[in-house]
Motif scaffolding. Structure first.
Motif, PDB file in Angstrom:
ATOM      1  N   UNK A 121       0.729  -1.253   0.091  1.00 26.25           N
ATOM      2  CA  UNK A 121       0.098   0.117  -0.304  1.00 26.25           C
ATOM      3  C   UNK A 121       0.687   1.534   0.372  1.00 26.25           C
ATOM      4  N   UNK A 122       0.366   2.107   0.829  1.00 25.95           N
ATOM      5  CA  UNK A 122       1.550   3.004   0.681  1.00 25.95           C
ATOM      6  C   UNK A 122       3.182   2.982   1.690  1.00 25.95           C
ATOM      7  N   UNK A 123       2.736   2.633   2.229  1.00 28.03           N
ATOM      8  CA  UNK A 123       4.210   1.791   2.767  1.00 28.03           C
ATOM      9  C   UNK A 123       4.648   2.486   4.020  1.00 28.03           C
ATOM     10  N   UNK A 124       3.362   2.059   5.032  1.00 25.49           N
ATOM     11  CA  UNK A 124       2.712   2.384   6.593  1.00 25.49           C
ATOM     12  C   UNK A 124       3.557   2.126   7.073  1.00 25.49           C
ATOM     13  N   UNK A 125       3.168   0.002   7.136  1.00 22.67           N
ATOM     14  CA  UNK A 125       4.320  -1.308   7.802  1.00 22.67           C
ATOM     15  C   UNK A 125       5.705  -1.802   7.470  1.00 22.67           C
TER      16      UNK A 125
END
Length: 275
Positions: A121-125
């Motif tokens: 996704x956005x790179x969050x994790x």
């Protein structure tokens, strides 16, 4: 005629936004800070008696049309990092920080050397984990070109691009490496579920829905995870409300014993799998 100032404008916006979501005051403050080009904290500490910026009313109008605040402002805080977010990419939720908390609890001393984020996704994790453990490197996979581009841009903005490899892929197909930490927030919403308009009308359906029970992607992920976790490593997989027993059973079916970790609201949020 005296120009309106920020404090009363915020109070009015919060009243207007009551019907839109559970955090009308916070939404109003985030929109005002964005209009001012300040952090929310800086605004609250020093600008409450200043004039209302011209663009604030338009931002509130967008929120009244159920557009998510994160898409309006273009960013979202997650763990210790700030991420750019845009339509076409799932907005990171605070509940997902439970996966990072589980990893921090597992790696008490030395952190993981290699990290995999499936559905980046956005790179969050992945980027939160790389920020947490500066010696680690990571791989993020997503089927969406839009999401992968957003994750790469966030990695670059955070100074993590040299440690974050973002690729297009279908879960872990073609990956034969083992990882110390596997993170995954798959789609888990039932196809018949009725979601809030700001989610259903704006966020990508492919990142939300996973069949009639919300379990389709867990069925695909379970046999993959069993070969991805390195000895001494772990996986943290997000789940939806009421899914713990079903997802644990799917993992048990491939020889993985899991435990449930709850989020700050006391809801089952994460399945932890260890080697």
């Amino acid at each position: 005629m005296t120009s309106p100032t920020i404090a009363p404008a915020l109070a009015q916006a919060a009243r207007d936004l009551v019907a839109i979501g559970p955090t009308p005051r916070l939404d109003a403050e985030l929109l005002m800070a964005h209009a001012l080009g300040l952090s929310r904290e800086a605004m609250l500490l020093g600008r409450m008696d200043g004039p209302v910026p011209e663009g604030f009313a338009a931002l509130v109008a967008r929120r009244l049309a159920h557009e998510p605040v994160a898409y309006i402002t273009g960013h979202r805080a997650f763990w210790t990092i700030e991420l750019a977010v845009a339509p076409g990419v799932l907005i990171p939720r605070p509940d997902s920080e439970t996966l990072i908390e589980a990893a921090v609890a597992h790696f008490e001393g030395d952190g993981p050397a290699r990290i995999l984020d499936l559905g980046v996704g956005s790179g969050a994790l992945l980027l939160a984990a790389l920020a947490e453990w500066p010696a680690a490197t990571g791989l993020g996979i997503d089927r969406s070109e839009i999401a992968a581009a957003q994750a790469r841009a966030n990695a670059e903005a955070l100074g993590l691009a040299d440690r974050a490899d973002i690729r297009i892929g279908d879960w872990a197909d073609g990956i034969d490496e083992r990882f110390d930490l596997v993170l995954c927030n798959p789609p888990y919403v039932e196809s018949v579920a009725v979601l809030a308009r700001e989610v259903a009308d704006h966020e990508p359906a492919s990142a939300l829905y996973a069949g009639p029970e919300g379990l389709d992607d867990y069925r695909r992920l379970a046999p993959m995870l069993s070969r991805l976790i390195a000895p001494g490593g772990m996986a943290a997989v997000e789940i939806g409300a009421g899914q713990a027993a079903a997802v644990l059973a799917l993992f048990a079916g491939v020889g993985l014993d899991g435990t449930v970790r709850r989020d700050l609201a006391g809801r089952d949020r994460c399945i932890v799998l260890k080697r």
